[in-house]
Design a protein around this motif. Sequence first.
Motif, PDB file in Angstrom:
ATOM      1  N   ALA A  86       0.831  -1.203   0.000  1.00 42.92           N
ATOM      2  CA  ALA A  86       0.000   0.000   0.000  1.00 42.92           C
ATOM      3  C   ALA A  86       0.870   1.259   0.000  1.00 42.92           C
ATOM      4  O   ALA A  86       0.621   2.207  -0.768  1.00 42.92           O
ATOM      5  N   GLY A  87       1.891   1.280   0.854  1.00 41.36           N
ATOM      6  CA  GLY A  87       2.790   2.428   0.890  1.00 41.36           C
ATOM      7  C   GLY A  87       3.561   2.591  -0.412  1.00 41.36           C
ATOM      8  O   GLY A  87       3.743   3.713  -0.914  1.00 41.36           O
ATOM      9  N   PHE A  88       4.018   1.474  -0.964  1.00 42.61           N
ATOM     10  CA  PHE A  88       4.711   1.503  -2.251  1.00 42.61           C
ATOM     11  C   PHE A  88       3.792   2.093  -3.318  1.00 42.61           C
ATOM     12  O   PHE A  88       4.205   2.946  -4.115  1.00 42.61           O
ATOM     13  N   ALA A  89       2.533   1.643  -3.336  1.00 42.57           N
ATOM     14  CA  ALA A  89       1.593   2.104  -4.353  1.00 42.57           C
ATOM     15  C   ALA A  89       1.321   3.599  -4.229  1.00 42.57           C
ATOM     16  O   ALA A  89       1.289   4.317  -5.234  1.00 42.57           O
ATOM     17  N   ARG A  90       1.152   4.086  -2.996  1.00 40.03           N
ATOM     18  CA  ARG A  90       0.897   5.524  -2.815  1.00 40.03           C
ATOM     19  C   ARG A  90       2.082   6.353  -3.282  1.00 40.03           C
ATOM     20  O   ARG A  90       1.928   7.350  -3.995  1.00 40.03           O
ATOM     21  N   ASN A 125      -6.634   6.777  -4.655  1.00 45.84           N
ATOM     22  CA  ASN A 125      -7.543   7.711  -3.987  1.00 45.84           C
ATOM     23  C   ASN A 125      -6.817   8.515  -2.914  1.00 45.84           C
ATOM     24  O   ASN A 125      -7.050   9.717  -2.753  1.00 45.84           O
ATOM     25  N   ASP A 126      -5.914   7.852  -2.168  1.00 47.59           N
ATOM     26  CA  ASP A 126      -5.174   8.534  -1.099  1.00 47.59           C
ATOM     27  C   ASP A 126      -4.193   9.562  -1.653  1.00 47.59           C
ATOM     28  O   ASP A 126      -4.048  10.662  -1.108  1.00 47.59           O
ATOM     29  N   SER A 127      -3.486   9.186  -2.713  1.00 50.65           N
ATOM     30  CA  SER A 127      -2.411  10.051  -3.201  1.00 50.65           C
ATOM     31  C   SER A 127      -2.862  11.060  -4.254  1.00 50.65           C
ATOM     32  O   SER A 127      -2.292  12.145  -4.345  1.00 50.65           O
ATOM     33  N   SER A 132     -13.691  11.175  -8.885  1.00 48.87           N
ATOM     34  CA  SER A 132     -14.682  12.228  -9.116  1.00 48.87           C
ATOM     35  C   SER A 132     -14.314  13.558  -8.438  1.00 48.87           C
ATOM     36  O   SER A 132     -14.980  14.568  -8.652  1.00 48.87           O
ATOM     37  N   ASP A 133     -13.263  13.562  -7.624  1.00 46.69           N
ATOM     38  CA  ASP A 133     -12.886  14.779  -6.897  1.00 46.69           C
ATOM     39  C   ASP A 133     -12.211  15.799  -7.810  1.00 46.69           C
ATOM     40  O   ASP A 133     -11.551  15.440  -8.792  1.00 46.69           O
ATOM     41  N   SER A 134     -12.319  17.065  -7.415  1.00 46.32           N
ATOM     42  CA  SER A 134     -11.625  18.113  -8.165  1.00 46.32           C
ATOM     43  C   SER A 134     -10.114  17.941  -8.040  1.00 46.32           C
ATOM     44  O   SER A 134      -9.362  18.219  -8.979  1.00 46.32           O
ATOM     45  N   GLY A 135      -9.659  17.445  -6.874  1.00 49.03           N
ATOM     46  CA  GLY A 135      -8.223  17.232  -6.690  1.00 49.03           C
ATOM     47  C   GLY A 135      -7.672  16.195  -7.638  1.00 49.03           C
ATOM     48  O   GLY A 135      -6.549  16.323  -8.135  1.00 49.03           O
ATOM     49  N   ALA A 136      -8.464  15.156  -7.896  1.00 47.61           N
ATOM     50  CA  ALA A 136      -8.027  14.111  -8.823  1.00 47.61           C
ATOM     51  C   ALA A 136      -7.923  14.665 -10.232  1.00 47.61           C
ATOM     52  O   ALA A 136      -6.990  14.343 -10.976  1.00 47.61           O
TER      53      ALA A 136
END
Length: 204
Positions: A86-90, A125-127, A132-136
């Motif tokens: 998970a950490g590697f992926a982020r 989603n975390d990084s 659907s978010d504006s940040g994405a």
Amino acid sequence: MEDSPAPPPVPDAASLREAALAHLARFATTEQGLRQMLDRRLRRWGVRASHAGLPNEDIESAIAGLRPAIDGIVASMTDLGAVDDAGFARSRATSLTRTGRSRRAVEAHLANKGIDQETVRDALNDSLGERSDSGAREAELAAALVLARKRRLGPFQRPDREEEDPLKAMGVFARNGFSRDVAQSVLDMDLDEAEDRIIAFRSL
């Protein structure tokens, strides 16, 4: 006639664990990546053993006998936190996006590293923010701008070059996993705004 070299000693769990620790001290990796590295180590031993005259069935038997040890080492390194998919992926999602890779391309890259779909989705989603978010969208747009700068497209086109074919430019973005609307936004953007967006994203 020269004597054949003595067969190399068969690896054991302790030597494989040492190899795993040495690898993890130098590289971030996934569970699959660590397992593949240890498997390659066994295969290299098998090649040397074969050249030294050890029968292939003995080699394959030795390698098969060490598979449980590899599974145990990977599980142990994961429990210790030395391997963290998970950490590697982020981390990889953020770094790849900053080098101009689309969300779709990052997703494919992480899946190819053996990371399961749910972990990949959570990491993205975390990084980068939920799709659907504006940040994405901002992250995706910034990544597309980085690609445009590398390829001299849109606002980064050199003024001394002939006007680019919009369809060819759109094709570059499509092949790299960017949607049509993101590509069009990049191609319509002026240089100052494009540079500001890249700087803002990389400073997050």
